[in-house]
Each structure stands twice: as C-alpha cells, then as structure tokens.
Design an enzyme around this catalytic site. Sequence first.
Site, PDB file in Angstrom:
ATOM      1  N   LYS A  35       0.847  -1.201   0.000  1.00  0.00           N
ATOM      2  CA  LYS A  35       0.000   0.000   0.000  1.00  0.00           C
ATOM      3  C   LYS A  35       0.887   1.257   0.000  1.00  0.00           C
ATOM      4  CE  LYS A  35      -0.280  -0.559   5.009  1.00  0.00           C
ATOM      5  NZ  LYS A  35      -1.063  -1.143   6.102  1.00  0.00           N
ATOM      6  N   ARG A 132     -10.625  -0.572  14.424  1.00  0.00           N
ATOM      7  CA  ARG A 132     -10.398   0.275  13.252  1.00  0.00           C
ATOM      8  C   ARG A 132     -11.308  -0.201  12.136  1.00  0.00           C
ATOM      9  NH1 ARG A 132      -4.174   0.623  11.348  1.00  0.00           N
ATOM     10  NH2 ARG A 132      -4.851  -1.353  10.506  1.00  0.00           N
ATOM     11  N   TYR A 254      16.624  28.953  10.782  1.00  0.00           N
ATOM     12  CA  TYR A 254      15.423  29.584  11.350  1.00  0.00           C
ATOM     13  C   TYR A 254      15.415  29.504  12.874  1.00  0.00           C
ATOM     14  CZ  TYR A 254      13.107  29.859   6.802  1.00  0.00           C
ATOM     15  OH  TYR A 254      12.763  30.160   5.525  1.00  0.00           O
ATOM     16  N   MET A 302      12.520  24.013   4.653  1.00  0.00           N
ATOM     17  CA  MET A 302      11.685  23.336   3.661  1.00  0.00           C
ATOM     18  C   MET A 302      12.502  22.606   2.593  1.00  0.00           C
ATOM     19  SD  MET A 302       8.623  24.798   1.253  1.00  0.00           S
ATOM     20  CE  MET A 302       7.682  25.476   2.590  1.00  0.00           C
TER      21      MET A 302
HETATM   22  C1  LIG Z   1      -0.301  -2.168   6.654  1.00  0.00           C
HETATM   23  C2  LIG Z   1      -0.883  -3.503   6.991  1.00  0.00           C
HETATM   24  C3  LIG Z   1      -0.061  -4.641   7.044  1.00  0.00           C
HETATM   25  C4  LIG Z   1       1.444  -4.572   6.924  1.00  0.00           C
HETATM   26  O1  LIG Z   1       1.973  -4.109   8.147  1.00  0.00           O
HETATM   27  P1  LIG Z   1       3.545  -4.023   8.433  1.00  0.00           P
HETATM   28  O2  LIG Z   1       3.591  -3.722   9.880  1.00  0.00           O
HETATM   29  O3  LIG Z   1       4.065  -2.944   7.573  1.00  0.00           O
HETATM   30  O4  LIG Z   1       4.122  -5.339   8.097  1.00  0.00           O
HETATM   31  C5  LIG Z   1      -0.663  -5.884   7.238  1.00  0.00           C
HETATM   32  N1  LIG Z   1      -1.999  -5.983   7.388  1.00  0.00           N
HETATM   33  C6  LIG Z   1      -2.813  -4.892   7.393  1.00  0.00           C
HETATM   34  C7  LIG Z   1      -4.278  -5.091   7.579  1.00  0.00           C
HETATM   35  C8  LIG Z   1      -2.278  -3.624   7.199  1.00  0.00           C
HETATM   36  O5  LIG Z   1      -3.088  -2.562   7.216  1.00  0.00           O
END
Ligand SMILES: *Cc1c(COP(=O)(O)O)cnc(C)c1O
Length: 370
Positions: A35, A132, A254, A302
């Site tokens: 993702k 969640r 800064y 930045m």
């Molecule tokens: C992002 C995610 C993972 C992967 O998690 P990592 O800690 O990066 O290995 C696995 N399962 C779900 C449902 C996730 O949202």
Amino acid sequence: MTDATTLTIDLDAIAENYRTLAAIAAPAACGAVVKADAYGLGVGPVAKTLRTEGCGSFFVATPSEGRFLRGALGEQDTEIFILNGPTPGANADAEFREERLIPALNSLAQLSQWKESGGGPAAIALDTGMARLGLSEREVRALASDSGLLEGIDVSLVFSHLACAEESDNPMNADQRARFDRLRADLPAARASLANSGGVFLGTEFAYDLVRPGAALFGVSEATGATEKLRQVVRLQGKILQVRDVDTDMTVGYGAKGFARRGARLATVDVGYADGYLRSLSERGHAYFGETHVPLSGRVSMDLTVFDVSDVPPPGPTAGDTIDLISDTHGVDALATEAGTIGYEILTSLGSRYRREYVGGPDNIERTAR
Ligand SMILES: *Cc1c(COP(=O)(O)O)cnc(C)c1O
C-alpha cells in the site's frame, strides 16, 4: 542530467528480505503489503521484484492502488486484496471486477454491498482488538446465525490485524490470536491470516496460512521487532550546494537555533522537510560524509538542511559532493529514532521530489522514476 536528489532503492535487498520472511513463515505462504506506493518506494518495481520471488498475494489499501498494481504486474492470476474494502456508495462492480481485485469486507454494510453487486471472491476482516476495521464479535454472530448473509460470497481469506506485534512479550498478541480463532470458528472454512511484519517474528503459531508483511520487506527492523537481520533497502544522498567556513561565532537557520563557532565548517544540503526529511530531526539528526558522522546544525527548513562538517578530514567536502542522509551505516531505523518516529513514517514521507533509482531486481523494470 537532472538536478534532483537521488533516492536509491535496492530491489535485491527487498528480494532478500522477502526470502528471509518467507523462510520464517513457512509452511505458511508469504504475501506482501505494498500500500501507499509500496511504502513510498514505488509499487511497480517493488511488486515485480516480489512476484519474481514467488509472491502470489498482494495487499493494498484502496481500489485505485489495486488497479495501478494490476496494471504494473500485467497479469491476472496474482491475488490483489483491497484492505479498505469497497468504497461506501461507489459501484463495487466497476471498482473491483474489471481488474479482479478482492475486497476485504470490514462490516456488514460492505458485505451487503459486495453481495448486491454480484458477490464472488472476498476476504473477511475480523476486529480482534484494534477497533479500526473489521467485523465485531456481534457481527460475526449475526453472520453465523443467518447463512443467507454470506450467500454468493466466496470467502477466500479470513484475516485480522495485530496491535502490538512488534512487542513479542505483550500479552495482547496471544489475546488477539485466541479471539481470532474463536471468531473464525463461526465462519466458513477459508485460509487464515493474522501476521503483519511483527507477527512473522512472533512465531509460527501466528503464521496461519498466509503472512502479510510490509515494513520488514523494506528494511524496517526496530519498529517491526525483527529477530533476523534485514537488509537496508533505501539510500538517500543529498547534494551539497554550498560549504561555508565560519569566520565569526554565529547562529544557524530559522529561529537562530543552531550555533557555529568561528573556525567551524558548514555544508548546506538540498534536502528539507518538503522532501520528507522530517523537521523533527532539527538539532538532533546526523548524516555521513564518507566515514565521518556529521551532525545537523539548527533546524531543517523546507528545501535545505545544514550539517556541521568540521570533523571531516581534509580536504573536506565541496559544493557538488553528496552526503549520505540514509545509508547502510545510518539506516531508516536510526533516522527514525533521531526524528522521534518509526521507520514506517520515514519511508512513506520520502517525497516525490527525488529521482528514484532502482538497482538489482528483475530485468523488465524501469530503472529510474521521478
Ligand atoms: C499495513 C498492513 C499490514 C502490513 O503491516 P507491516 O507492519 O508494515 O508489516 C498488514 N496488514 C494490514 C491489515 C495492514 O493494514
């Protein structure tokens, strides 16, 4: 030629990390979570590399990430799971079926949306302690008592997600595993999956049929509780735009938060928080010039960051030289610690300004990308 800073991504290191995780998880299969553009590293080259290593199950967050991934893989038989499931209100048919994406069904509402658009292969997500996404205990009971609710849905995977997987001694892990087993007993038999990266390192009782690592593939060790050595995947080199010999005691950057003594030497580098070099590294971060550890001076701005290179042996750096912001000696975990965050955030923050350069991996990939 380009003026962009280079982010180098070692695909062979990703392949080796995949093999390490797959060996730990065996006989369970090893999938991959790619993702957020493969945690910021570029989902096309990363997924092709993992496919070459035999990975047959990919996970992304959204349908549009899934479509892009399907296009990048250029094949139809690899499983692509969409963790967020069908978008509420959207036409699940169009979103999923064309590219053979498999939704995670996270609620009874998503379940009926999938059913109404024709059903077929889907994963069922169970909430075992994160509140969640995923079906609650009550929703699972509703499914168990009304078999009509699942009619037409071909459950190809049942999964849940661990809240504390990187802490091997946290009792929450065993609690979630027990709840997962209890809930899944009320559902149709299907492959099961519980482990993210941290879960892989918790032991084979967490592996079930399929593991779903993300961050560990990309070299994040500390925040995943890695028990095996993982390869560093990312190298980020900033370019020195200017070197300054300080001729009188003065402040840097800064807020006048940095301080340089007369005689110090400062290098101004072309990377800042707009590039994902986090502002929280101000006055705490380090980089390397060759073998020399060089501290960050003042605040990250930045587009620019100043390093104190006084300790670099002569002749010392000059404009046009590069400085290692992330490297084998100072990796994603070390930078995350300095920034007060986790390697996940370092990787996914790395901005779109860089020229990405891919080394290693299969032959059929583009070697550079913006
Ligand atoms: C992002 C995610 C993972 C992967 O998690 P990592 O800690 O990066 O290995 C696995 N399962 C779900 C449902 C996730 O949202």
